[in-house]
Motif scaffolding. Sequence first.
Motif, short mmCIF file in Angstrom:
data_model
loop_
_atom_site.label_atom_id
_atom_site.label_comp_id
_atom_site.label_asym_id
_atom_site.label_seq_id
_atom_site.Cartn_x
_atom_site.Cartn_y
_atom_site.Cartn_z
N ILE A 74 11.08 8.15 -20.64
CA ILE A 74 10.28 6.95 -20.46
C ILE A 74 8.94 7.33 -19.86
N SER A 75 7.86 6.79 -20.42
CA SER A 75 6.53 7.09 -19.91
C SER A 75 5.54 6.07 -20.44
N HIS A 76 4.41 5.92 -19.73
CA HIS A 76 3.31 5.11 -20.24
C HIS A 76 2.33 5.98 -21.01
N ASP A 77 2.53 7.30 -20.96
CA ASP A 77 1.62 8.27 -21.56
C ASP A 77 2.10 8.66 -22.96
N LEU A 78 1.44 8.12 -23.99
CA LEU A 78 1.85 8.41 -25.36
C LEU A 78 1.67 9.88 -25.72
N ALA A 79 0.67 10.54 -25.14
CA ALA A 79 0.45 11.96 -25.45
C ALA A 79 1.64 12.79 -25.00
N VAL A 80 2.18 12.50 -23.82
CA VAL A 80 3.35 13.21 -23.31
C VAL A 80 4.54 13.00 -24.24
N LEU A 81 4.76 11.77 -24.66
CA LEU A 81 5.91 11.46 -25.51
C LEU A 81 5.75 12.07 -26.90
N ALA A 82 4.53 12.07 -27.42
CA ALA A 82 4.30 12.65 -28.75
C ALA A 82 4.58 14.14 -28.76
N ASP A 83 4.25 14.83 -27.64
CA ASP A 83 4.47 16.27 -27.57
C ASP A 83 5.92 16.63 -27.29
N THR A 84 6.67 15.71 -26.69
CA THR A 84 8.02 16.03 -26.21
C THR A 84 9.12 15.47 -27.09
N CYS A 85 8.92 14.30 -27.67
CA CYS A 85 10.02 13.56 -28.30
C CYS A 85 9.96 13.60 -29.82
N ASP A 86 11.12 13.41 -30.43
CA ASP A 86 11.22 13.34 -31.89
C ASP A 86 10.80 11.96 -32.39
N ARG A 87 11.29 10.92 -31.71
CA ARG A 87 10.99 9.55 -32.10
C ARG A 87 10.44 8.79 -30.89
N LEU A 88 9.75 7.70 -31.19
CA LEU A 88 9.09 6.93 -30.13
C LEU A 88 9.32 5.45 -30.35
N ALA A 89 9.71 4.76 -29.29
CA ALA A 89 9.85 3.30 -29.30
C ALA A 89 8.83 2.72 -28.34
N VAL A 90 8.05 1.76 -28.81
CA VAL A 90 7.04 1.10 -27.97
C VAL A 90 7.57 -0.26 -27.55
N MET A 91 7.58 -0.51 -26.23
CA MET A 91 8.11 -1.77 -25.71
C MET A 91 6.98 -2.66 -25.21
N TYR A 92 7.17 -3.96 -25.41
CA TYR A 92 6.24 -4.96 -24.87
C TYR A 92 7.01 -6.23 -24.55
N ALA A 93 6.83 -6.74 -23.34
CA ALA A 93 7.48 -7.98 -22.92
C ALA A 93 8.99 -7.95 -23.14
N GLY A 94 9.60 -6.79 -22.86
CA GLY A 94 11.05 -6.70 -22.91
C GLY A 94 11.63 -6.42 -24.27
N ARG A 95 10.79 -6.18 -25.28
CA ARG A 95 11.29 -5.91 -26.62
C ARG A 95 10.66 -4.65 -27.18
N ILE A 96 11.35 -4.02 -28.13
CA ILE A 96 10.75 -2.92 -28.88
C ILE A 96 9.92 -3.53 -30.00
N VAL A 97 8.61 -3.22 -30.01
CA VAL A 97 7.72 -3.79 -31.02
C VAL A 97 7.36 -2.78 -32.11
N GLU A 98 7.65 -1.50 -31.87
CA GLU A 98 7.42 -0.49 -32.90
C GLU A 98 8.31 0.71 -32.61
N GLU A 99 8.81 1.34 -33.69
CA GLU A 99 9.68 2.51 -33.54
C GLU A 99 9.52 3.40 -34.76
N GLY A 100 9.54 4.71 -34.50
CA GLY A 100 9.42 5.65 -35.61
C GLY A 100 9.19 7.05 -35.12
N PRO A 101 8.92 8.01 -36.03
CA PRO A 101 8.61 9.38 -35.61
C PRO A 101 7.45 9.37 -34.63
#
Length: 323
Positions: free
Chosen positions: A207-234
């Motif tokens: 979990i992080s607010h830093d997209l650059a960190v997650l892009a370098d570390t993770c296979d997939r990414l889920a973006v949350m807003y107001a308690g929901r996932i609003v986007e998910e993918g590689p």
Amino acid sequence: MTLLEVEDLTVSYRIAGGEAPAVRGVSFSLDPGSKLGVAGESGCGKSTVALALLRLLPKTARIGGSIRVDGEDVIGMRWGRLRAVRWAGASIVFQGAMHSLNAVRRVGDQIAEPILLHGTAPRSEVPERVGTLLERVGLPRWRSRSYPHELSGGQRQRVMIAMALACEPKLIVADEPTTALDVMIQAQILRLIDELVGGQGIGMLMISHDLAVLADTCDRLAVMYAGRIVEEGPAAAVVADARHPYGAALSAAFPKIGDPASRRAPRGLPGDPPDPADLPQGCSFRPRCPVAEERCAEVDPVLYPVPGGRSAACVKVRAEEAV
């Protein structure tokens, strides 16, 4: 077999006059050896999801939906079994190691505690196990005699990772593990986490607010807003070409090194995430969305499939894919 499976997770907190929904219908899965990142601003529900996975939320929280770790239902789990799963089945690396470590106990004793509680090694072998764990995270064995205040921020974070690995869990949840660290130490910690997870087949939710960190570390990414996932993918695709306006705003908020236009005209996002107790009608992102339409006030979109193994919760995405 899926290591972590979350279906329609809801979390609400009791407040004066009712309940505030902090997490609203979140679903995702994680396989052994894979890494899923969860991004979003403060207040979007990321840490609440992390704490819900092992029922670490306060008594004011009410959980719904389904959480399965290695096939076992966490929400309905009896206390004795839940206690056995914590650390041994799944562990958490919290943000701010100084606040998580006991200031008056040597770090070696703190690493040894979960090993002794879960009986994963004979007592006589625990000191050797602690020394091995410290070496695995890049610290000398003699550091087991140190107190937290005698360590740097990066060293304390390494101790937290050693504690998380103490009982050889299958799942690690890392909640903002590098936020308080400088960029050099951050890079070292991220490389360490990547090596440990990849080499042992551990599943990781970061979990992080830093997209650059997650892009370098993770296979997939889920973006949350107001308690929901609003986007998910590689992860790389979501950061480079977000399909939801909020994901695009998060990505644009980070200036690109070597890009003069990015440096001279940094783009942010006005306003703040909505109060969970007072969500706007329709799409929760509508009041801040630069491309909102009239219909956005009437529809609260769900995740729509997008080519490339992606999904986004936006009516414009649904309309584009229908063409």
